[in-house]
Design an enzyme around this catalytic site. Structure first.
Site, short mmCIF file in Angstrom:
data_model
loop_
_atom_site.label_atom_id
_atom_site.label_comp_id
_atom_site.label_asym_id
_atom_site.label_seq_id
_atom_site.Cartn_x
_atom_site.Cartn_y
_atom_site.Cartn_z
N GLY A 151 -4.01 -27.92 -44.56
CA GLY A 151 -3.01 -27.05 -45.17
C GLY A 151 -2.92 -25.72 -44.44
O GLY A 151 -2.15 -24.84 -44.82
N THR A 152 -3.70 -25.58 -43.36
CA THR A 152 -3.86 -24.29 -42.71
C THR A 152 -2.86 -24.01 -41.61
O THR A 152 -2.61 -22.85 -41.28
CB THR A 152 -5.26 -24.24 -42.09
OG1 THR A 152 -5.49 -25.48 -41.42
CG2 THR A 152 -6.33 -24.07 -43.15
N ASN B 299 0.35 -18.74 -34.46
CA ASN B 299 1.48 -18.79 -35.39
C ASN B 299 1.24 -17.75 -36.49
O ASN B 299 0.51 -18.00 -37.44
CB ASN B 299 1.64 -20.19 -36.00
CG ASN B 299 2.88 -20.27 -36.88
OD1 ASN B 299 3.25 -19.30 -37.54
ND2 ASN B 299 3.54 -21.41 -36.87
N PRO B 300 1.85 -16.58 -36.37
CA PRO B 300 1.61 -15.52 -37.34
C PRO B 300 2.02 -15.90 -38.76
O PRO B 300 1.51 -15.32 -39.72
CB PRO B 300 2.45 -14.35 -36.83
CG PRO B 300 2.81 -14.68 -35.43
CD PRO B 300 2.76 -16.17 -35.28
N GLN C 272 -2.76 -17.92 -44.50
CA GLN C 272 -4.21 -18.02 -44.69
C GLN C 272 -4.79 -16.73 -45.27
O GLN C 272 -5.64 -16.76 -46.15
CB GLN C 272 -4.91 -18.35 -43.37
CG GLN C 272 -4.77 -19.79 -42.96
CD GLN C 272 -5.21 -20.72 -44.08
OE1 GLN C 272 -6.36 -20.70 -44.50
NE2 GLN C 272 -4.29 -21.52 -44.57
N GLY D 16 -9.64 -18.06 -35.22
CA GLY D 16 -9.20 -18.67 -36.47
C GLY D 16 -9.23 -17.65 -37.60
O GLY D 16 -9.94 -16.65 -37.52
N GLU E 278 -10.96 -18.08 -43.00
CA GLU E 278 -11.95 -17.58 -43.95
C GLU E 278 -11.97 -16.07 -44.14
O GLU E 278 -12.29 -15.57 -45.21
CB GLU E 278 -13.34 -18.07 -43.51
CG GLU E 278 -13.39 -19.58 -43.67
CD GLU E 278 -14.62 -20.24 -43.10
OE1 GLU E 278 -14.74 -20.26 -41.86
OE2 GLU E 278 -15.45 -20.73 -43.87
MO1 MOS Z 1 -14.94 -23.64 -44.55
S1 MOS Z 1 -16.25 -23.12 -46.05
O1 MOS Z 1 -16.01 -23.91 -43.27
O2 MOS Z 1 -14.11 -24.95 -45.12
#
Ligand code: MOS
Length: 713
Positions: free
Chosen positions: A481-482, A601-602, A608, A672, A675
């Protein structure tokens, strides 16, 4: 909400001025498939002769299963059978290694013995011709137990006696933090705690398993098709090439779908036993016990500083729980090692095994919970010194990563604060708690830093380039979904000089060239160079453009991995509105500035960060999974009882990317961002809540009961 803002970056290996697609906020490559229902998720598959599985969880949290009475369940119309310890095949434990891609969520196999380690542990699985039959049968399974006392909370006073030292993460010390603490003129010594959180992706964990001879095909909602394939092969004792794991679309994971959990093993075992495909969708209740959670922590932070605010001693001691069957560590102290300049640092972690399901990584594991403590303590120190909290950070900005003694690859934390402060209007903040009002509401403004490692791993990709000007990229990674599908399409389009809609992205299949886990925020930086290398190689193939050519490439980080410290940084500035008459606290707005290199891709990247910030708002105010101390069962095991923010709770959110490319990480210069968005948000909200109410909230979530103890209530 504003769009991501781009600022001029430095020149990198890949120059923005000649990039047509990389760096563009393109719509999701698979967006049309998703909104038209053509994108099929694991549970959407219904092969012929399908059986449905429904799990039965233990009603006790500790003790022994004495007897199962299956007569009524087996007599239920449509029930085909029950899988349980008495008829379960002999399987092997997976070697459980991350580097060999055999890591599992829980190393103990289902039905290994009669011992019960946590409530909700599988004691039986009912197979039915329909989902309803399996569920009805599951409700009719009767179990007799011999219960034992269960322990489900980090007991007060248990610290650190009885705690297990984690062998994976030895205590860390630099300098002499104890002595520096004694000498420090200004000190903060506080204990913070965070509750159990559960990932709760909207797409439940689901598996459809089918055997053809000794070939196993598993459609799975997973963050790691390769790891799932290898772990299943180990458990069933077959060669990895005999197992195919398919996950073309995944509806959220957040860490809960990184590793193999029991339901997938149970589905595959049942499919083999009954000789029919089996679909196992984990019901929401069992999502709270059988597929991991973020463990609870108690963290003591001791931060000593000079009168000018310079940190002299920083100690971060964490107590976290694990299960009785596995050691998972929430590494809350990791951030304290390098975020600030400090000559004397001590970090420890201790684990307490409890009668709960095995915890696992949840979005920014360690950092999300650890930053709540650290960034709250920094704010407390700023208040004690009567310094602006951003100014305090400015005075403790390190010139290098002091924990690894390496230069930063890319670090613009202070610029994050400057940019966010400007957009937020931070200069209008009046420092005294309760001093900013708007009608009957009191405003609270708080801030916190964010940081997360910028990992990259080895990966392979294959590109098939056709003479009609279309191409397919094959890679055994997945998009949870990212935006991974979009990023792959953009990179391939860039190198092949084709429009992105001519690129077919074939991922979510373990039989493709090995790609990365969708975890640790490493997928983009890992997969982008591999796709680019394969595309370049395809272009160089004789006959490219005239006939179909294919090329495969493998890329990996090199010596830079040991020369630089790779991290992403960010700053969150948050406004809360506090209504003392109603004891109501709401997050009104948040500005987040992120320093994670150049976004490929901003648009998906901003998505995210927004999701991460919302998860942080939930962490601050709502989310917790509660175990009943009397029987060890989860009492919050539904989306009605486990509260998460919804759209009505969403504040005004703004995300800014600094966009300084980091070509040392990978040629397109990006890290990335899955998180980092959540890291620090809970602290920023708690710091804002203090600024509004005058009370420190050191225990999450900040519930109405806790707010009722605020001064003036
Ligand atoms: Mo993340 S907690 O590495 O999906």
């Amino acid at each position: 909400m504003s769009a991501a803002k781009s600022r001029s970056g430095r020149s990198g290996t890949a120059d923005r001025s000649v990039m047509a697609y990389v760096g563009q906020p393109l719509n999701r490559h698979e967006g049309r498939a998703k909104v038209t229902g053509q994108a099929r998720y694991a549970a959407d598959h219904a092969p012929d002769r399908l059986l449905y599985a429904f799990g039965v969880g233990s009603a006790i949290a500790a003790g022994e299963l004495v007897k199962l009475d299956l007569a009524r369940a087996e007599a239920e119309p449509g029930v085909v059978g029950v899988l349980h310890r008495g008829n379960f095949p002999r399987l092997r434990r997976s070697p459980n290694s991350f580097s060999n891609a055999t890591k599992v969520g829980e190393v103990r196999l289902p039905f290994e013995d009669d011992r019960i380690h946590y409530a909700g542990q599988y004691i039986a699985v009912v197979l039915g011709e329909t989902f309803e039959a399996a569920r009805a049968g599951a409700r009719l399974v009767r179990a007799e137990y011999r219960p034992a006392p269960a322990r489900v909370t980090l007991a007060e006073g248990a610290w650190p006696d009885g705690a297990t030292i984690s062998e994976d993460t030895p205590d860390y010390t630099r300098g002499d933090p104890a002595k520096a603490w004694m000498d420090a003129p200004v000190k903060i010594d506080a204990v913070y705690s965070t509750p159990v959180e559960v990932h709760n992706p909207i797409e439940l964990h689901a598996t459809v398993a089918s055997w053809r001879g000794r070939q196993l095909e598993v459609r799975d909602s997973t963050q790691w098709v390769v790891g799932q394939r290898n772990a299943l092969a180990a458990v069933f004792g077959v060669d990895p090439w005999r197992v195919t794991v398919l996950a073309p679309h995944v509806g959220g994971g957040f860490g809960g779908k990184l590793f193999l959990w029991p339901h997938t093993i149970l589905a595959a075992a049942a499919a083999r036993k009954w000789g029919r495909p089996v679909k196992f969708v984990v019901e929401r209740r069992l999502e709270f016990t059988t597929v991991g959670h973020r463990p609870a922590t108690r963290q003591r932070v001791r931060l000593g500083a000079a009168e000018d605010g310079a940190f002299r001693s920083l100690r971060h001691d964490t107590l976290a729980h694990t299960s009785l069957v596995d050691a998972f560590l929430e590494e809350a102290g990791a951030t304290a090692k390098a975020l600030y300049r400090c000559p004397n640092v001590g970090v420890t972690h201790r684990l307490v095994p409890l009668n709960v399901g095995t915890p696992t990584a949840m979005r920014a594991p360690g950092a999300a919970s650890g930053s709540f403590a650290l960034e709250s303590a920094v704010d407390e120190l700023a208040a004690a010194l009567e310094l602006d909290p951003i100014e305090l950070r400015r005075r403790n900005e390190p010139s290098r990563d002091e924990s690894q003694n390496r230069p930063w690859s890319n670090r613009h934390l202070l610029e994050c604060f400057e940019v966010a402060a400007r957009r937020f209007g931070w200069s209008r903040r009046s420092p005294a708690p309760g001093s900013m009002r708007d009608g009957r509401e009191v405003l609270g403004w708080g801030c916190a830093a964010a940081t997360w490692p910028a990992f990259r791993d080895e990966a392979s990709a294959r590109v098939e380039l056709r003479p009609d000007g279309t191409a397919t990229v094959y890679c055994a990674t997945q998009d949870i979904g990212t935006g991974t599908i979009s990023v792959i399409a953009q990179v391939a389009a860039e190198v092949l000089r084709l429009p992105p809609d001519r690129i077919v992205v074939a991922i979510g299949d373990s039989s493709h060239p090995r790609g990365p886990i969708s975890g640790g925020s490493m997928a983009t930086a890992t997969v982008a160079p591999a796709v680019a290398a394969a595309a370049r190689k395809a272009l160089r193939r004789p006959g490219a453009g005239k006939r179909v050519v294919t090329a495969e490439a493998t890329t990996a980080p090199g010596a830079e991995e040991r020369r630089f410290a790779f991290r992403s940084f960010g700053a969150h500035l948050v406004e809360v509105r506090w209504d003392p008459a109603l004891a109501r606290l709401r997050v009104a707005r948040a500005v987040t500035a992120i320093d994670a290199g150049r976004m490929i891709n901003p648009k998906t990247a901003e998505n995210q960060i927004l999701g991460g910030v919302m998860m942080g708002v939930g962490m601050a105010l709502l989310e917790r999974s509660v175990y009943d101390p009397r029987d060890g069962r989860v009492v919050t095991d539904s989306l009605a009882d486990y509260l998460m923010p919804v759209h009505a709770d969403a504040p005004e959110l703004e995300t800014v990317f600094l966009d300084h490319p980091d070509p040392r990480r990978q040629e397109f210069g990006g890290h990335g961002v899955g998180e980092i968005g959540v890291v620090g948000v809970a602290a920023a909200v708690a710091n804002a809540a203090w600024h509004a109410t005058g009370r420190r909230f050191r225990e999450l979530p900040i519930t109405v009961e806790r707010l009722l103890q605020a001064p003036g209530i």
